[in-house]
Design a protein around this motif. Structure first.
Motif, PDB file in Angstrom:
ATOM      1  N   ARG A   2      31.639  55.294   2.322  1.00  0.00           N
ATOM      2  CA  ARG A   2      32.470  55.661   1.170  1.00  0.00           C
ATOM      3  C   ARG A   2      31.986  54.975  -0.095  1.00  0.00           C
ATOM      4  O   ARG A   2      31.963  55.568  -1.166  1.00  0.00           O
ATOM      5  CB  ARG A   2      33.931  55.288   1.449  1.00  0.00           C
ATOM      6  N   LEU A   3      31.578  53.717   0.015  1.00  0.00           N
ATOM      7  CA  LEU A   3      31.144  52.947  -1.151  1.00  0.00           C
ATOM      8  C   LEU A   3      29.861  53.510  -1.746  1.00  0.00           C
ATOM      9  O   LEU A   3      29.697  53.549  -2.964  1.00  0.00           O
ATOM     10  CB  LEU A   3      30.958  51.473  -0.757  1.00  0.00           C
ATOM     11  N   MET A   4      28.927  53.942  -0.897  1.00  0.00           N
ATOM     12  CA  MET A   4      27.616  54.384  -1.371  1.00  0.00           C
ATOM     13  C   MET A   4      27.453  55.905  -1.345  1.00  0.00           C
ATOM     14  O   MET A   4      26.345  56.408  -1.462  1.00  0.00           O
ATOM     15  CB  MET A   4      26.520  53.739  -0.516  1.00  0.00           C
ATOM     16  N   ASN A   5      28.563  56.609  -1.132  1.00  0.00           N
ATOM     17  CA  ASN A   5      28.509  58.080  -1.102  1.00  0.00           C
ATOM     18  C   ASN A   5      27.542  58.560  -0.018  1.00  0.00           C
ATOM     19  O   ASN A   5      26.755  59.480  -0.244  1.00  0.00           O
ATOM     20  CB  ASN A   5      28.118  58.637  -2.468  1.00  0.00           C
ATOM     21  N   LYS A   6      27.575  57.908   1.142  1.00  0.00           N
ATOM     22  CA  LYS A   6      26.736  58.293   2.274  1.00  0.00           C
ATOM     23  C   LYS A   6      27.609  58.475   3.517  1.00  0.00           C
ATOM     24  O   LYS A   6      27.327  57.924   4.581  1.00  0.00           O
ATOM     25  CB  LYS A   6      25.663  57.231   2.545  1.00  0.00           C
ATOM     26  N   GLU A   7      28.672  59.219   3.376  1.00  0.00           N
ATOM     27  CA  GLU A   7      29.571  59.404   4.505  1.00  0.00           C
ATOM     28  C   GLU A   7      28.876  60.189   5.606  1.00  0.00           C
ATOM     29  O   GLU A   7      28.071  61.081   5.348  1.00  0.00           O
ATOM     30  CB  GLU A   7      30.837  60.118   4.044  1.00  0.00           C
ATOM     31  N   GLY A   8      29.203  59.858   6.831  1.00  0.00           N
ATOM     32  CA  GLY A   8      28.562  60.506   7.968  1.00  0.00           C
ATOM     33  C   GLY A   8      27.402  59.739   8.544  1.00  0.00           C
ATOM     34  O   GLY A   8      26.753  60.195   9.485  1.00  0.00           O
ATOM     35  N   VAL A   9      27.095  58.550   7.991  1.00  0.00           N
ATOM     36  CA  VAL A   9      26.004  57.743   8.537  1.00  0.00           C
ATOM     37  C   VAL A   9      26.416  57.224   9.916  1.00  0.00           C
ATOM     38  O   VAL A   9      27.532  56.739  10.101  1.00  0.00           O
ATOM     39  CB  VAL A   9      25.674  56.578   7.589  1.00  0.00           C
ATOM     40  N   ALA A  10      25.513  57.342  10.872  1.00  0.00           N
ATOM     41  CA  ALA A  10      25.807  56.926  12.246  1.00  0.00           C
ATOM     42  C   ALA A  10      24.745  55.951  12.718  1.00  0.00           C
ATOM     43  O   ALA A  10      23.741  55.707  12.049  1.00  0.00           O
ATOM     44  CB  ALA A  10      25.879  58.141  13.177  1.00  0.00           C
ATOM     45  N   ASP A  21      31.956  50.667  13.462  1.00  0.00           N
ATOM     46  CA  ASP A  21      32.542  51.919  12.983  1.00  0.00           C
ATOM     47  C   ASP A  21      33.303  51.701  11.682  1.00  0.00           C
ATOM     48  O   ASP A  21      33.191  52.485  10.736  1.00  0.00           O
ATOM     49  CB  ASP A  21      33.484  52.475  14.058  1.00  0.00           C
ATOM     50  N   HIS A  22      34.048  50.601  11.606  1.00  0.00           N
ATOM     51  CA  HIS A  22      34.820  50.308  10.391  1.00  0.00           C
ATOM     52  C   HIS A  22      33.901  50.076   9.199  1.00  0.00           C
ATOM     53  O   HIS A  22      34.103  50.655   8.121  1.00  0.00           O
ATOM     54  CB  HIS A  22      35.699  49.077  10.648  1.00  0.00           C
ATOM     55  N   PHE A  23      32.865  49.250   9.372  1.00  0.00           N
ATOM     56  CA  PHE A  23      31.994  48.915   8.250  1.00  0.00           C
ATOM     57  C   PHE A  23      31.088  50.084   7.866  1.00  0.00           C
ATOM     58  O   PHE A  23      30.718  50.231   6.692  1.00  0.00           O
ATOM     59  CB  PHE A  23      31.156  47.685   8.591  1.00  0.00           C
ATOM     60  N   LEU A  24      30.695  50.921   8.845  1.00  0.00           N
ATOM     61  CA  LEU A  24      29.899  52.106   8.493  1.00  0.00           C
ATOM     62  C   LEU A  24      30.712  53.055   7.623  1.00  0.00           C
ATOM     63  O   LEU A  24      30.195  53.613   6.650  1.00  0.00           O
ATOM     64  CB  LEU A  24      29.418  52.812   9.767  1.00  0.00           C
ATOM     65  N   MET A  44      19.637  50.965   2.638  1.00  0.00           N
ATOM     66  CA  MET A  44      18.189  51.112   2.719  1.00  0.00           C
ATOM     67  C   MET A  44      17.753  52.277   3.601  1.00  0.00           C
ATOM     68  O   MET A  44      16.591  52.672   3.558  1.00  0.00           O
ATOM     69  CB  MET A  44      17.568  49.812   3.258  1.00  0.00           C
ATOM     70  N   SER A  45      18.661  52.811   4.416  1.00  0.00           N
ATOM     71  CA  SER A  45      18.279  53.889   5.325  1.00  0.00           C
ATOM     72  C   SER A  45      18.066  55.173   4.548  1.00  0.00           C
ATOM     73  O   SER A  45      18.829  55.502   3.639  1.00  0.00           O
ATOM     74  CB  SER A  45      19.357  54.081   6.395  1.00  0.00           C
ATOM     75  N   GLY A  46      17.027  55.901   4.907  1.00  0.00           N
ATOM     76  CA  GLY A  46      16.721  57.146   4.221  1.00  0.00           C
ATOM     77  C   GLY A  46      17.314  58.372   4.873  1.00  0.00           C
ATOM     78  O   GLY A  46      17.146  59.480   4.366  1.00  0.00           O
ATOM     79  N   ASN A  47      17.980  58.233   6.003  1.00  0.00           N
ATOM     80  CA  ASN A  47      18.580  59.390   6.648  1.00  0.00           C
ATOM     81  C   ASN A  47      19.956  59.006   7.178  1.00  0.00           C
ATOM     82  O   ASN A  47      20.443  57.901   6.948  1.00  0.00           O
ATOM     83  CB  ASN A  47      17.683  59.901   7.777  1.00  0.00           C
ATOM     84  N   SER A  48      20.582  59.938   7.892  1.00  0.00           N
ATOM     85  CA  SER A  48      21.961  59.733   8.343  1.00  0.00           C
ATOM     86  C   SER A  48      22.058  58.978   9.657  1.00  0.00           C
ATOM     87  O   SER A  48      23.160  58.751  10.127  1.00  0.00           O
ATOM     88  CB  SER A  48      22.663  61.089   8.487  1.00  0.00           C
ATOM     89  N   LEU A  49      20.943  58.605  10.267  1.00  0.00           N
ATOM     90  CA  LEU A  49      20.964  57.877  11.537  1.00  0.00           C
ATOM     91  C   LEU A  49      20.230  56.559  11.360  1.00  0.00           C
ATOM     92  O   LEU A  49      19.058  56.532  10.991  1.00  0.00           O
ATOM     93  CB  LEU A  49      20.296  58.705  12.643  1.00  0.00           C
TER      94      LEU A  49
END
Length: 846
Positions: free
Chosen positions: A697-705, A689-692, A736-741
């Protein structure tokens, strides 16, 4: 409920349904006095056809239809996924070519900037060009220096047989003229690289005969201002790269020698082409045997209408506006996006067109700009071939199934000889017992065979249903693995059991983490020195910071020194400082780390790598809390709390003679051992959870689960790289992930091989050796030199790269050069050669 429990329930339901059917049909099973069974009220109309014939005529066509429908559906899905795989392969091919072109353009920019920091005389430029040709394997069409002083102008031209110098009075006859760049001299900034459009440059024969025939070439020119030793520009340094070099890179990726070549493809023509911002197709890739062919777009423009020929590239082609998909591709590429388009092809042919931008960075502070777009057209008849092969397989499977089913039917019909009442009794017992077993009774008449076939068919259907239910349960389990895991609930439950105050530096839960936090707080409450031991990647730096922030010295400075990153003299200077004039370059006083950390904490990482001289100085400073800067005759008292860390056991280094025992006992006042991640896997959800959040925040992909399957995959891994490896793994997955999951397949845990540089591939690899047998080494060598000395003696020579390989590549180049030059200064080695060919040979002291 478990899958087996669901299957058992369905079987019992089917058996109860079969029993109700008997009752509704007013059938009664009666047991006679002789122990046999009899069925009363059986009103079944039977035809004159035999059972085997009826089964053959009913089952075999059904099997054929089922196989045909299954084959069609399988072919549809297989063709769909095969096309998707081909599209992804085309996209990977395009991105690979774009990346390789960007690397090539970046190397050209580096070469230009490096030459701009050197003298620009004809001799110096010629030597620089030859050195880059030897290092890179290629040269540039022209390298020129143009100045406001005509006598200083230099133009080097590659005529194919080598590089020649063009006389300054002949430079003006080159078209376009390089001297025209002087008009832009005032607009150019240092370290900025100007890039031209694609030009067709004509080089006339030179007056002195070095260029005997006119040369015409399509090039891209890069230019940067030359300042020399002053602050104002003296002129412009320029190089021109031939477009054939770009085409060779594209052609390489479209050949069996491609770095991305994975499998043998069908023989359909494939090609890639480069296009500019205005939509011009500039040139296309060619086959390996056609590299001398002129630049063209014959294959790329096939089937398109538009304009042919543009300035600088005579055979360029610009499609008309009616080709909407092409212009959409151009717009997407120059907006920095890549993608794949499906093309219309012939029957059974899979055609796709992928595209990607080719970026170039003109200056260090500027964002990369898109110079070109690259497109790759892939045509394949693989789906058609796969369809033909599937038809063959289905035909064979159909024949085999018909033969097998016919044999089963014939054998079963011959074996059904038991009385019908015995069979009905077995059915009743089956209903009562809830078992699902095929009837094995003798059937000697036609009626028995009919009933037994019906009952056994029902049982087989039930088994198929049970198998389907089991398969659906497995599918549901797979879907459950892809569900979004709620880390907040799991973390809340884990943290609810903690009894230790929270430390913001330490992320984790469980007994080991609670013990670690307790040890940190205990160490922070006292003023004693601390020794932190643990594997790489377990957070020794964070623990040192936590001890400092929770101690009475938290308002004081926290100074961190990595002993393994500095060679001996630099480390001594970093620790103890120097006074002005202590050595040639000592222009002013410098505080050492001990003085800088006065009133606070000094953290020494990788203390085990310190040389004996550094260890001796540390022992004195720790014991007396006084330091003497280099060149000073006065000792300075310091109030410093020392925290040391090591990823190896210092006692083992003491046994090997690499670490002082008295220094070890000075450091080992309080010892904190950092647990490896494999010993507190209950911390993984909290760390994930911490690293996600951090990576989001670093890659502007907040909400990735994370999916449930991905979390279970992380929990089952042994993590040799500990928390640092987990952080890198999750950061890579988010990137590398193309979606939020993030799914389980997005998590890469396999060790990746490290590609060795090309210049080192042909050098014999020197394997690391043990330092336990340094008897033949001189006594006054440092621990790195003692470790390498047996290998130097056995080979008789060594290079800097080989010296670094002894330490698995973990030794900085500067430290390696220091050690080798020290051996040269002492007379043990002598330096032979220059530049990349430099070697250090063993001196014969006999």
């Amino acid at each position: 409920m478990e899958p087996c429990g669901k299957s058992r329930k369905v079987a019992q339901s089917y058996l109860q349904l079969y029993g109700r059917t008997f009752r509704e049909a007013k059938m009664k099973i009666v047991r006679l006095g002789n122990g046999s069974w009899e069925l009363e009220g059986l009103g079944v109309g039977l035809g004159s056809m035999r059972l085997r014939t009826r089964l053959l005529l009913s089952l075999i066509p059904s099997v054929i239809v089922i196989l045909a429908v299954t084959g069609y559906i399988t072919h549809w899905f297989a063709n769909r996924f095969l096309n998707e795989a081909l599209d992804r392969n085309a996209a990977a091919q395009t991105l690979g070519m774009a990346h390789e072109l960007e690397i090539f353009l970046h190397q050209c920019r580096e070469d230009l900037l490096l030459m701009s920091r050197q003298p620009v005389t004809q001799h110096d430029l010629l030597r620089a060009v030859e050195a880059r040709k030897a290092a890179r394997g290629y040269t540039y069409r022209e390298v020129a220096f143009v100045s406001t002083k005509p006598k200083e102008n230099v133009l080097l031209l590659d005529i194919g047989r080598g590089v020649v110098a063009v006389r300054s009075q002949d430079i003006g006859s080159v078209r376009p003229n390089p001297l025209s760049l002087l008009d832009q001299l005032g607009q150019m900034k240092p370290d900025n690289v100007w890039v031209s459009e694609i030009l067709q440059v004509d080089y006339p024969p030179s007056s002195e005969g070095s260029v005997t025939q006119p040369i015409t070439s399509q090039v891209i020119r890069m230019a940067t201002p030359y300042f020399g030793e002053g602050d104002s520009p003296k002129g412009i340094l320029m190089l021109a790269l031939d477009l054939r070099q770009l085409r060779e890179i594209m052609s390489l990726f479209n050949s069996p020698r491609s770095p991305l070549f994975a499998f043998v493809r069908s023989p359909e023509p494939r090609y890639s082409f480069l296009f500019d911002r205005e939509g011009w197709m500039l040139f296309q890739s060619e086959g390996p045997e056609e590299q001398e062919k002129e630049l063209s777009v014959e294959s790329a423009r096939a089937g398109l209408s538009g304009t042919y020929g543009r300035p600088g590239v005579e055979k360029a082609f610009k499609p008309s506006e009616e080709h909407i998909s092409y212009w959409n591709m151009v717009r997407e590429a120059f907006q920095g996006r890549h993608g794949v388009m499906r093309l219309g092809g012939g029957p059974g042919e899979s055609s796709s067109q992928s595209y990607a931008p080719v970026r170039f960075t003109k200056s260090p502070e500027a964002e990369p700009v898109v110079l070109f777009g690259i497109s790759y057209v892939d045509r394949s008849r693989l789906p058609l071939w796969a369809g033909y092969r599937q038809i063959d397989v289905m035909f064979v499977m159909t024949l085999i199934s018909i033969v097998l089913i016919s044999g089963v039917i014939l054998g079963t019909s011959e074996a059904l000889t038991r009385p019908i009442l015995r069979m009905a009794g077995r059915v009743k017992e089956m209903v009562q017992a809830g078992r699902l077993e095929e009837l094995e009774v003798e059937a000697k008449d036609y009626e028995t065979r009919v009933l037994k076939g019906a009952v056994n068919q029902m049982i087989r259907t039930l088994r198929e249903q049970m198998a389907q239910i089991k398969a659906r349960d497995q599918q549901l389990e797979l879907e459950r693995q892809k569900e979004r895991v709620r880390l907040e609930e799991e973390i809340r439950a884990l943290k609810g059991r903690q009894g230790i105050p929270q430390l913001e530096e330490i992320v984790g839960v469980g007994p080991r983490i609670e013990q670690l936090k307790a040890e940190i707080l205990k160490a922070a409450a006292v003023e004693a020195d601390v020794l932190i031991l643990g594997e790489t990647g377990t957070g020794k730096q964070l623990i040192a910071e936590a001890v400092h922030r929770n101690s009475s010295r938290s308002k004081g400075p926290f100074i961190s020194i990595n002993c393994g990153a500095l060679e001996e003299s630099l480390l001594m200077d970093s620790l103890f400082g120097h006074v002005k004039g202590a050595f040639t370059e000592a222009k002013e006083d410098r505080k050492g780390a001990f003085v800088a950390a006065h009133g606070g904490t000094l953290f020494l990482d990788e203390i085990g790598t310190a040389s004996p001289k550094v260890q001796q100085a540390l022992l004195r400073a720790i014991s007396m809390r006084k330091v003497r800067p280099l060149g000073s005759d006065k000792e300075l008292e310091v109030d410093v709390r020392l925290i040391a860390a090591s990823n190896v056991e210092l006692k083992e280094l003491i046994q090997q003679g690499l670490f002082r025992e008295d220094l070890y006992y000075r450091l080992e006042v309080l010892t904190i051992r950092t647990p490896p991640l494999r010993e507190h896997k209950e911390s993984i959800p909290v760390l994930v959870d911490h690293f996600l959040r951090q990576a989001g925040r670093l890659m502007n992909k907040e909400g990735v689960a994370l999916s449930r399957g991905a979390l279970e995959k992380l929990k089952s891994y042994h993590w040799p790289g500990n928390v640092r490896e987990l952080m890198n793994c999750l950061t890579r997955a988010v990137a590398m992930s193309g979606n939020s999951l993030i799914l389980a397949e997005d998590i890469t845990l396999a060790e990746r091989s490290i590609r060795r540089p090309q210049a080192v591939e042909n050098i014999p690899v020197l394997q690391p050796v043990s330092a336990s047998n340094p008897s033949s080494a001189p006594l006054d060598l440092n621990h790195r030199q003692r470790r390498a000395w047996p290998l130097i003696q056995s080979h008789g020579r060594i290079t800097r790269l080989e010296y670094q390989e002894i330490f698995e590549g973990n030794l900085p180049p500067r430290t390696a050069l220091y050690d080798l030059q020290d051996l040269v200064a002492r007379g043990f080695l002598r330096k032979v050669g220059k530049g990349p060919a430099t070697q250090y040979e063993l001196v014969d002291r006999a």
